[in-house]
Motif scaffolding. Structure first.
Motif: not given
Lengths: 91, 158, 158, 91
Positions: D48-56
């Motif tokens: 999630y830190s690397r790809w914030p849009e994943l959890s968003q």
């Protein structure tokens, strides 16, 4: 009973029997001579008088007139096809 | 498709007949001849009908289903004559946009068919008894003396 | 029979695989590709899966059904890849001594399959949009900007 | 976080991405170097830190470890196959 004694007004009705009902009376068809104005209830009484075991063994018979389920009040016409229908068990 | 036949049912054709681009679900119900019912062994069944009335009533049943449920298409086949174990006695196909309606309509059709259509099933048991199935009537009265236990039908009864 | 395949489903074989002399009823459910959902026109679907896990989960689903319902046999097929309108995406067959159990088990299977099995459906709409179906998530976020209305799945959803 | 700084205890975990999740991060597989004792929750935080849009974009992701759905408390082992599972839509 509204049977009229006028023989000119006589009508012939065919009654079909199926499954256990046919087994009980040992035939599949009965022809009855009736009078104008007679109802399905009158016809049933005639049949139950002749074959008492019909109503004894099959207390929940249904009846049809010309391939439609019919109430005892239905007035019969010349050429009507009545059917005595034991509880169905298709499916 | 509405069919009453002495031949084996072509239920693949029935299922095909209800397929539609408007449908997201199709449901095929088959009633099959079961061997054991309440401990009694069935060898075969014999189905008889008031054929002309049964056909008309099946057509009416199809129309009633299409009016009462949001379904796309409905088809019914019923077999008559002698059936062996495993044979298909009745096939009902329903298609609908949403699956819940296909399930409800299918159940209503088989339940109502069993109440309304003038078709009768005669059981041939392994012990030699031959008996008409009359739901709601005492059993064992017709073909035999009243020595028999209550018995359900050997297809998908109850 | 449990099957996950890119080929058209042989649902006749699936239905045959659950037939039994112990069964009085057999029920075949088909999920098919529907053209219109909430006014949106679908041209085709593309199904993808975490295949090894999906297969294991389908086998688990079969075992769960056999434990939870008084049914005789259960089979499930799911198709992957590109599907056209009318194509069958999923087939579920159940046989049981009594029909009520087949209906209940079949509904439970398709409901649970849709919650549990790692398979994803991508809609190709007539207006050119391509969208993953994610029940419970806002739609229109993934393949497109957020200008799309909420849309259901174009098989037998809801 | 229980990460142990001992490099001898490092382990490699493969993470699979499917459907919309794969589209968002634009790949289907990620290899991560982790440490003994790390949990699935720790791995999720890294991703999630690397790809914030994943959890968003996918707030209700599920996760599997070795083809079984797994809770965030699951401790990861060398060679584990983790999968990031967007809401399923089979049927």
């Amino acid at each position: 009973m509204k049977e009229q004694p006028d023989p000119a007004a006589a009508l012939t009705v065919t009654v079909l029997f199926f499954a256990a009902a046919a087994d009980i009376i040992q035939r599949e068809t009965v022809q009855l001579q009736l009078h104008e104005g007679v109802t399905l209830a009158d016809l049933q009484q005639q049949l139950y008088s002749r074959w008492p075991e019909l109503s004894q063994r099959l207390p929940t018979l249904m009846w049809a007139v010309n391939e439609q389920y019919a109430t005892p009040q239905t007035i019969l016409r010349a050429g009507d096809q009545v059917a005595c229908i034991p509880p169905v068990s298709g499916g | 498709m509405i069919q009453l036949t002495h031949e084996p049912l072509d239920h693949a054709a029935l299922l095909q007949s209800v397929s539609s681009h408007q449908a997201g679900a199709a449901l095929l119900f088959l009633g099959t001849v079961r061997e054991f019912t309440a401990g009694q062994q069935t060898l075969q069944l014999n189905y008889t009908a008031y054929e002309s009335m049964a056909l008309g009533q099946l057509e009416q049943l199809q129309q009633d289903a299409l009016q009462q449920f949001p379904v796309t298409a409905v088809g019914i086949q019923h077999r008559l004559g002698e059936l062996a174990l495993g044979d298909v006695s009745v096939a009902i196909a329903v298609s609908s946009p949403h699956r819940a309606d296909a399930y409800e309509c299918s159940r209503w059709l088989i339940d109502t068919l069993k109440q309304r259509i003038p078709i009768w099933k005669q059981e041939h048991y392994a012990d030699g008894r031959v008996e008409w199935q009359h739901p709601g009537e005492p059993t064992g009265q017709v073909a035999e003396a009243d020595s028999e236990p209550q018995s359900g039908a050997s297809t998908d009864g109850q």
